[in-house]
Design a protein around this motif. Structure first.
Motif, PDB file in Angstrom:
ATOM      1  N   PHE A  84       0.825  -1.199   0.000  1.00 24.34           N
ATOM      2  CA  PHE A  84       0.000   0.000   0.000  1.00 24.34           C
ATOM      3  C   PHE A  84       0.861   1.253   0.000  1.00 24.34           C
ATOM      4  CE2 PHE A  84      -1.908   3.266   2.739  1.00 24.34           C
ATOM      5  CZ  PHE A  84      -2.993   3.596   1.967  1.00 24.34           C
ATOM      6  N   ILE A  85       1.879   1.283   0.840  1.00 23.96           N
ATOM      7  CA  ILE A  85       2.754   2.465   0.922  1.00 23.96           C
ATOM      8  C   ILE A  85       3.513   2.646  -0.388  1.00 23.96           C
ATOM      9  CG2 ILE A  85       4.827   3.351   2.063  1.00 23.96           C
ATOM     10  CD1 ILE A  85       3.673   2.127   4.668  1.00 23.96           C
ATOM     11  N   ARG A  86       3.936   1.536  -1.003  1.00 22.30           N
ATOM     12  CA  ARG A  86       4.642   1.622  -2.284  1.00 22.30           C
ATOM     13  C   ARG A  86       3.747   2.221  -3.368  1.00 22.30           C
ATOM     14  NH1 ARG A  86       5.296  -2.154  -6.632  1.00 22.30           N
ATOM     15  NH2 ARG A  86       7.206  -1.723  -7.738  1.00 22.30           N
ATOM     16  N   ILE A  87       2.525   1.738  -3.483  1.00 22.86           N
ATOM     17  CA  ILE A  87       1.605   2.256  -4.497  1.00 22.86           C
ATOM     18  C   ILE A  87       1.225   3.699  -4.189  1.00 22.86           C
ATOM     19  CG2 ILE A  87      -0.675   1.959  -5.552  1.00 22.86           C
ATOM     20  CD1 ILE A  87       1.294  -0.147  -6.392  1.00 22.86           C
ATOM     21  N   LEU A  88       1.046   4.021  -2.911  1.00 20.66           N
ATOM     22  CA  LEU A  88       0.710   5.385  -2.522  1.00 20.66           C
ATOM     23  C   LEU A  88       1.831   6.342  -2.904  1.00 20.66           C
ATOM     24  CD1 LEU A  88      -1.416   7.125  -1.065  1.00 20.66           C
ATOM     25  CD2 LEU A  88      -0.128   6.741   1.029  1.00 20.66           C
ATOM     26  N   CYS A  89       3.076   5.933  -2.687  1.00 22.06           N
ATOM     27  CA  CYS A  89       4.209   6.781  -3.075  1.00 22.06           C
ATOM     28  C   CYS A  89       4.255   6.965  -4.586  1.00 22.06           C
ATOM     29  CB  CYS A  89       5.517   6.177  -2.572  1.00 22.06           C
ATOM     30  SG  CYS A  89       5.718   6.278  -0.798  1.00 22.06           S
ATOM     31  N   PHE A  90       3.994   5.896  -5.343  1.00 15.69           N
ATOM     32  CA  PHE A  90       3.981   6.027  -6.795  1.00 15.69           C
ATOM     33  C   PHE A  90       2.873   6.972  -7.248  1.00 15.69           C
ATOM     34  CE2 PHE A  90       6.177   1.761  -7.523  1.00 15.69           C
ATOM     35  CZ  PHE A  90       7.383   2.379  -7.820  1.00 15.69           C
ATOM     36  N   SER A  91       1.703   6.894  -6.611  1.00 16.96           N
ATOM     37  CA  SER A  91       0.599   7.740  -7.053  1.00 16.96           C
ATOM     38  C   SER A  91       0.838   9.198  -6.676  1.00 16.96           C
ATOM     39  CB  SER A  91      -0.723   7.252  -6.476  1.00 16.96           C
ATOM     40  OG  SER A  91      -0.768   7.477  -5.091  1.00 16.96           O
ATOM     41  N   CYS A  92       1.560   9.451  -5.610  1.00 11.52           N
ATOM     42  CA  CYS A  92       1.820  10.833  -5.193  1.00 11.52           C
ATOM     43  C   CYS A  92       3.022  11.433  -5.894  1.00 11.52           C
ATOM     44  CB  CYS A  92       2.033  10.898  -3.685  1.00 11.52           C
ATOM     45  SG  CYS A  92       0.531  10.656  -2.738  1.00 11.52           S
ATOM     46  N   LEU A  93       3.984  10.602  -6.264  1.00 10.64           N
ATOM     47  CA  LEU A  93       5.226  11.138  -6.798  1.00 10.64           C
ATOM     48  C   LEU A  93       5.238  11.282  -8.310  1.00 10.64           C
ATOM     49  CD1 LEU A  93       7.787   9.328  -4.501  1.00 10.64           C
ATOM     50  CD2 LEU A  93       6.911  11.655  -4.324  1.00 10.64           C
ATOM     51  N   GLY A  94       4.253  10.740  -8.972  1.00 14.57           N
ATOM     52  CA  GLY A  94       4.235  10.958 -10.410  1.00 14.57           C
ATOM     53  C   GLY A  94       3.573   9.850 -11.169  1.00 14.57           C
ATOM     54  N   GLU A  95       3.923   9.792 -12.437  1.00 17.39           N
ATOM     55  CA  GLU A  95       3.293   8.861 -13.362  1.00 17.39           C
ATOM     56  C   GLU A  95       3.781   7.437 -13.101  1.00 17.39           C
ATOM     57  OE1 GLU A  95       3.078   8.449 -18.149  1.00 17.39           O
ATOM     58  OE2 GLU A  95       3.245  10.439 -17.258  1.00 17.39           O
ATOM     59  N   VAL A  96       2.860   6.503 -13.131  1.00 17.76           N
ATOM     60  CA  VAL A  96       3.171   5.089 -12.934  1.00 17.76           C
ATOM     61  C   VAL A  96       3.051   4.411 -14.283  1.00 17.76           C
ATOM     62  CG1 VAL A  96       2.544   2.985 -11.745  1.00 17.76           C
ATOM     63  CG2 VAL A  96       2.261   5.170 -10.599  1.00 17.76           C
TER      64      VAL A  96
END
Length: 140
Positions: A123-135
């Motif tokens: 969850f934290i990994r996906i949350l960081c990806f969604s907040c930090l930019g394009e996945v």
């Protein structure tokens, strides 16, 4: 927009997994296969096809409401397009994070402690990806 679509896709895949697990449990129960023994599920747990399908329907309801809210907001530009970015984060990033948090809260209420820890890291990994930019597809 680019940060929100992968989160909605992740939520949909979690919904699909819950529906498929419920369908498999229903088939096993219908043909009287002892899947609790075969899958080494603790007999203390209340695992049945109906409990899995109830969980899947609750999770799907949340996903449908949040997805329709997002689509309506993108179509009519009610909130996300009219408010400028705040410190580099747009409201689309906040929306995608809130979708993921709601999905996590619903899912974590049905998990054991060890599974909750593993899911929290994902969850934290996906949350960081969604907040930090394009996945991209490769990062999923």
């Amino acid at each position: 927009l680019a940060a929100t679509i992968p989160v909605l896709r992740l939520s949909f895949m979690m919904n699909l997994t819950a529906w498929l697990a419920g369908a498999c449990a229903w088939v096993f129960e219908h043909y009287k296969i002892n899947y609790l023994f075969l899958l080494d599920i603790s007999p203390d747990l209340e695992v049945s096809a109906m409990s899995l399908l109830n969980y899947a329907s609750l999770q799907t309801g949340v996903w449908i409401v949040l997805s329709f809210c997002f689509i309506a907001d993108m179509k009519f530009g009610a909130v996300l397009q009219s408010i400028p970015c705040i410190h580099g984060f747009s409201l689309a990033h906040i929306y995608s994070s809130s979708v993921l948090i709601m999905q996590f809260l619903i899912t974590s209420s049905w998990m054991t402690a060890s599974t909750r820890r593993l899911f929290s890291r994902l969850f934290i990994r996906i949350l960081c990806f969604s907040c930090l930019g394009e996945v991209s597809f490769a990062e999923n």
